[in-house]
Write an enzyme that holds these catalytic residues in place. Sequence first.
Site, PDB file in Angstrom:
ATOM      1  N   GLU A  50       9.726 133.098  33.729  1.00 49.80           N
ATOM      2  CA  GLU A  50      10.530 133.007  32.553  1.00 49.80           C
ATOM      3  C   GLU A  50       9.749 132.419  31.356  1.00 49.80           C
ATOM      4  OE1 GLU A  50      12.835 134.866  32.194  1.00 49.80           O
ATOM      5  OE2 GLU A  50      13.114 135.701  34.110  1.00 49.80           O
TER       6      GLU A  50
HETATM    7  C1  LIG Z   1       6.389 134.574  41.885  1.00 50.83           C
HETATM    8  C2  LIG Z   1       6.219 135.088  40.477  1.00 50.83           C
HETATM    9  C3  LIG Z   1       7.609 135.772  40.110  1.00 50.83           C
HETATM   10  C4  LIG Z   1       7.404 136.500  38.903  1.00 50.83           C
HETATM   11  N1  LIG Z   1       8.508 137.438  38.488  1.00 50.83           N
HETATM   12  C5  LIG Z   1       8.247 137.914  37.378  1.00 50.83           C
HETATM   13  C6  LIG Z   1       9.404 139.102  37.213  1.00 50.83           C
HETATM   14  O1  LIG Z   1      10.350 139.208  37.945  1.00 50.83           O
HETATM   15  N2  LIG Z   1       9.304 140.104  36.303  1.00 50.83           N
HETATM   16  C7  LIG Z   1       8.157 139.822  35.280  1.00 50.83           C
HETATM   17  O2  LIG Z   1       8.089 140.416  34.264  1.00 50.83           O
HETATM   18  N3  LIG Z   1       7.311 138.637  35.460  1.00 50.83           N
HETATM   19  C8  LIG Z   1       7.345 138.007  36.433  1.00 50.83           C
HETATM   20  N4  LIG Z   1       6.354 137.094  36.860  1.00 50.83           N
HETATM   21  C9  LIG Z   1       5.422 136.586  35.809  1.00 50.83           C
HETATM   22  C10 LIG Z   1       5.450 135.362  35.024  1.00 50.83           C
HETATM   23  O3  LIG Z   1       6.599 135.370  34.160  1.00 50.83           O
HETATM   24  C11 LIG Z   1       4.054 135.213  34.391  1.00 50.83           C
HETATM   25  O4  LIG Z   1       3.211 134.854  35.659  1.00 50.83           O
HETATM   26  C12 LIG Z   1       4.166 134.319  33.213  1.00 50.83           C
HETATM   27  O5  LIG Z   1       4.749 134.473  32.116  1.00 50.83           O
HETATM   28  C13 LIG Z   1       2.814 133.703  32.933  1.00 50.83           C
HETATM   29  O6  LIG Z   1       1.981 134.860  32.449  1.00 50.83           O
HETATM   30  P1  LIG Z   1       0.610 134.831  33.063  1.00 50.83           P
HETATM   31  O7  LIG Z   1       0.563 134.579  34.649  1.00 50.83           O
HETATM   32  O8  LIG Z   1      -0.203 136.056  32.748  1.00 50.83           O
HETATM   33  O9  LIG Z   1      -0.170 133.533  32.657  1.00 50.83           O
HETATM   34  P2  LIG Z   1      -1.027 133.287  31.375  1.00 50.83           P
HETATM   35  O10 LIG Z   1      -0.119 133.939  30.176  1.00 50.83           O
HETATM   36  O11 LIG Z   1      -2.394 133.854  31.285  1.00 50.83           O
HETATM   37  O12 LIG Z   1      -1.051 131.694  31.049  1.00 50.83           O
HETATM   38  C14 LIG Z   1      -1.772 130.915  31.816  1.00 50.83           C
HETATM   39  C15 LIG Z   1      -1.667 129.519  31.319  1.00 50.83           C
HETATM   40  O13 LIG Z   1      -2.073 129.590  29.793  1.00 50.83           O
HETATM   41  C16 LIG Z   1      -1.064 129.067  28.809  1.00 50.83           C
HETATM   42  N5  LIG Z   1      -0.641 129.983  27.714  1.00 50.83           N
HETATM   43  C17 LIG Z   1      -0.936 131.401  27.687  1.00 50.83           C
HETATM   44  N6  LIG Z   1      -0.754 131.840  26.613  1.00 50.83           N
HETATM   45  C18 LIG Z   1      -0.609 130.596  25.743  1.00 50.83           C
HETATM   46  C19 LIG Z   1      -0.176 130.175  24.088  1.00 50.83           C
HETATM   47  N7  LIG Z   1      -0.036 131.079  23.310  1.00 50.83           N
HETATM   48  N8  LIG Z   1      -0.050 129.070  23.789  1.00 50.83           N
HETATM   49  C20 LIG Z   1      -0.241 127.828  24.841  1.00 50.83           C
HETATM   50  N9  LIG Z   1      -0.382 128.073  26.087  1.00 50.83           N
HETATM   51  C21 LIG Z   1      -0.483 129.174  26.407  1.00 50.83           C
HETATM   52  C22 LIG Z   1       0.314 129.194  29.837  1.00 50.83           C
HETATM   53  O14 LIG Z   1       1.126 128.191  29.278  1.00 50.83           O
HETATM   54  C23 LIG Z   1      -0.276 129.042  31.180  1.00 50.83           C
HETATM   55  O15 LIG Z   1      -0.287 127.688  31.356  1.00 50.83           O
HETATM   56  C24 LIG Z   1       6.478 136.183  37.925  1.00 50.83           C
HETATM   57  C25 LIG Z   1       5.445 135.637  38.451  1.00 50.83           C
HETATM   58  C26 LIG Z   1       5.034 134.825  39.658  1.00 50.83           C
HETATM   59  C27 LIG Z   1       4.023 134.071  39.797  1.00 50.83           C
END
Ligand SMILES: Cc1cc2nc3c(=O)[nH]c(=O)nc-3n(C[C@H](O)[C@H](O)[C@H](O)COP(=O)(O)OP(=O)(O)OC[C@H]3O[C@@H](n4cnc5c(N)ncnc54)[C@H](O)[C@@H]3O)c2cc1C
Length: 590
Positions: free
Chosen positions: A436
């Site tokens: 989220e």
């Molecule tokens: C158990 C689990 C359940 C989930 N359930 C759902 C679901 O039901 N539906 C769904 O759609 N998704 C779901 N997700 C996905 C989740 O919402 C994403 O993992 C999350 O939004 C982060 O995206 P990412 O993993 O690609 O990390 P990234 O976006 O790659 O982020 C990695 C790090 O970089 C930082 N970062 C990235 N961009 C920026 C920026 N512009 N400025 C500053 N910092 C930044 C982040 O804060 C983080 O610390 C789930 C994930 C998990 C692990």
Amino acid sequence: MEVFMKYYVDLQDIQFILEHEIHAKTLLDFSRYGDFSEEIFGMIIDQSLRFAENEIAPLNEVGDRNPCQFDGERVTAPEGFHAAYQKFAENGFLAMDVPTTYGGQGLPFTIATVANEFFIGASTAFEMYPGLTRGSAHLIETFGPQELAETFCAKMYGGQWAGTMCLTEPQAGSSLGDIKTEATPQADGTYKIKGSKIFISAGDHDLTENIIHLVLARIPGDPEGSTKGISLFAVPKIKVNSDGSLGESNDVKTVNIEHKMGIKASVTCSLNFGESDNCVGYLVGKRMKGMRQMFQMMNEARLMVGLQGSATAAAAYEHALRYAKERTQGGDTTIDQYPDVKRMLLTQKSYVEGLRALIYNTANYLDHATCEEDEDKKNYFQGLADLLTPVCKVAGSDFGFRVTEQALQTLGGYGYISEYPLEQYMRDIKISSIYEGTTGIQALDFIGRKLTLQDGAVIQNFNAMLMKLITANQDHSELAKEMSELQKSVESVGQVAMKFMEYSSTGKIEMAMLGATPFLYAFGLTAMAYYLLEQAVIAAKLLSEGHDDKKYLSGKIKTAQFFVHQILPEVRAKTWAILSEDRSALDIAI
Ligand SMILES: Cc1cc2nc3c(=O)[nH]c(=O)nc-3n(C[C@H](O)[C@H](O)[C@H](O)COP(=O)(O)OP(=O)(O)OC[C@H]3O[C@@H](n4cnc5c(N)ncnc54)[C@H](O)[C@@H]3O)c2cc1C
């Protein structure tokens, strides 16, 4: 010694907030809630707690040790989840706060929030399934079209069908503008969906006969590279005939399920839509407004995720407290008598009560925003709720995590082993700072969008609310010193907000982005101190009026004093660090 896997909660604290701080019964004055009564609210809270204790809590360990299984085709939920899910829906818990049109109960969000604290505290993983279903059905109900709502919502609220939110793709996590899933218009008004989504909670399971996925996708030709061109589609796992019966499979393939650190019973799926070019989707709401519409669900979900943190932390604290009262070390002395253990316990208690107050008050603002007829009042409450949503999300998840760590520490070696539930709580809660919108993304939203809401009027209203409490109690016989400490925090936070405005006008925006997360923590601690002190003032008044629960009420005062003197000073440390204008993290080559 009391061990696994009971759910404990401090019902007295919840009743104190509802009765003395929020005055929940005043919600009955709104015509929307006129059919309810204090007794009904009380009954619902009681039934929810019994359900959480008796039906959900026993599943928490089972689900952790025997998570969902995927055989390459089907996902099977853990034993016991199927019956509990159906019973949950039959009891009306799945649709407590949504309108009655399609089977909701139409209760205030505040009351649903209390019930959700119980459900989540009993098992976060279990609550994910009804939580996502409620959110996605409510989104369809709100944005339509009506035929879609008529076909889907009653079945979703009733527990026959489930729901998901499908945003994330391999290359698009925080940056949803990068999604590639496409929705191609068909002559019959439907869309062909093609793309891959990952990390989809409740993406596939056998708890219900169908699953309605809410999928963010782009219609070819709509703007790429930002969230502006994104639309929202309802995509059933199994096609739905015009009479509402189930048809053939809708070409939504489960490719994989993740093996995770926590919430293991909540399945996390990779889904391929339209591998065989035969996946039908229905536009929800308006074309290219998908992100804005999804924000309705995401805002609700963000509050719920904050509550996941707070409820899990509260459950962990209750276990730690009970353990500390029974565990002896050094003769007959129970460990809760040692000053360092007392410190750990009060740290947990003060965070837990501060988080609960923050989240319940925000839920109450939302109810007022929904019900007030006067536009100014509506805007006032909506503004506060909008401002505090990312605060609840981040404080609940990150401070809640700290609580679980301290709760585990309170048990010593037993905290670390899986015979006791603390290590599971700590694993389960971690996800709340990631999904989220990560903490980092919430912080950017907070400084970029929330501080400037209604041209700055919202943050001014919030500050005025705090200053009102401080001014009214600056000579309080027991809390004057604490009020003055709160004022210092408000001033420190204000100084940083001014500095961020200066950065924005002088093109040094990366400095504001660098300080955004510590600033949000500082803001969250200040808000929690405010609610705890508000409660302490109420408790002092009740005591002076001769209220008989002296232990609980004087505990409220001590809890607020502890938080202000032992935890709130972090605000000055954090704001001081930001105001140092140290750029090392930006300038270092790593
Ligand atoms: C158990 C689990 C359940 C989930 N359930 C759902 C679901 O039901 N539906 C769904 O759609 N998704 C779901 N997700 C996905 C989740 O919402 C994403 O993992 C999350 O939004 C982060 O995206 P990412 O993993 O690609 O990390 P990234 O976006 O790659 O982020 C990695 C790090 O970089 C930082 N970062 C990235 N961009 C920026 C920026 N512009 N400025 C500053 N910092 C930044 C982040 O804060 C983080 O610390 C789930 C994930 C998990 C692990």
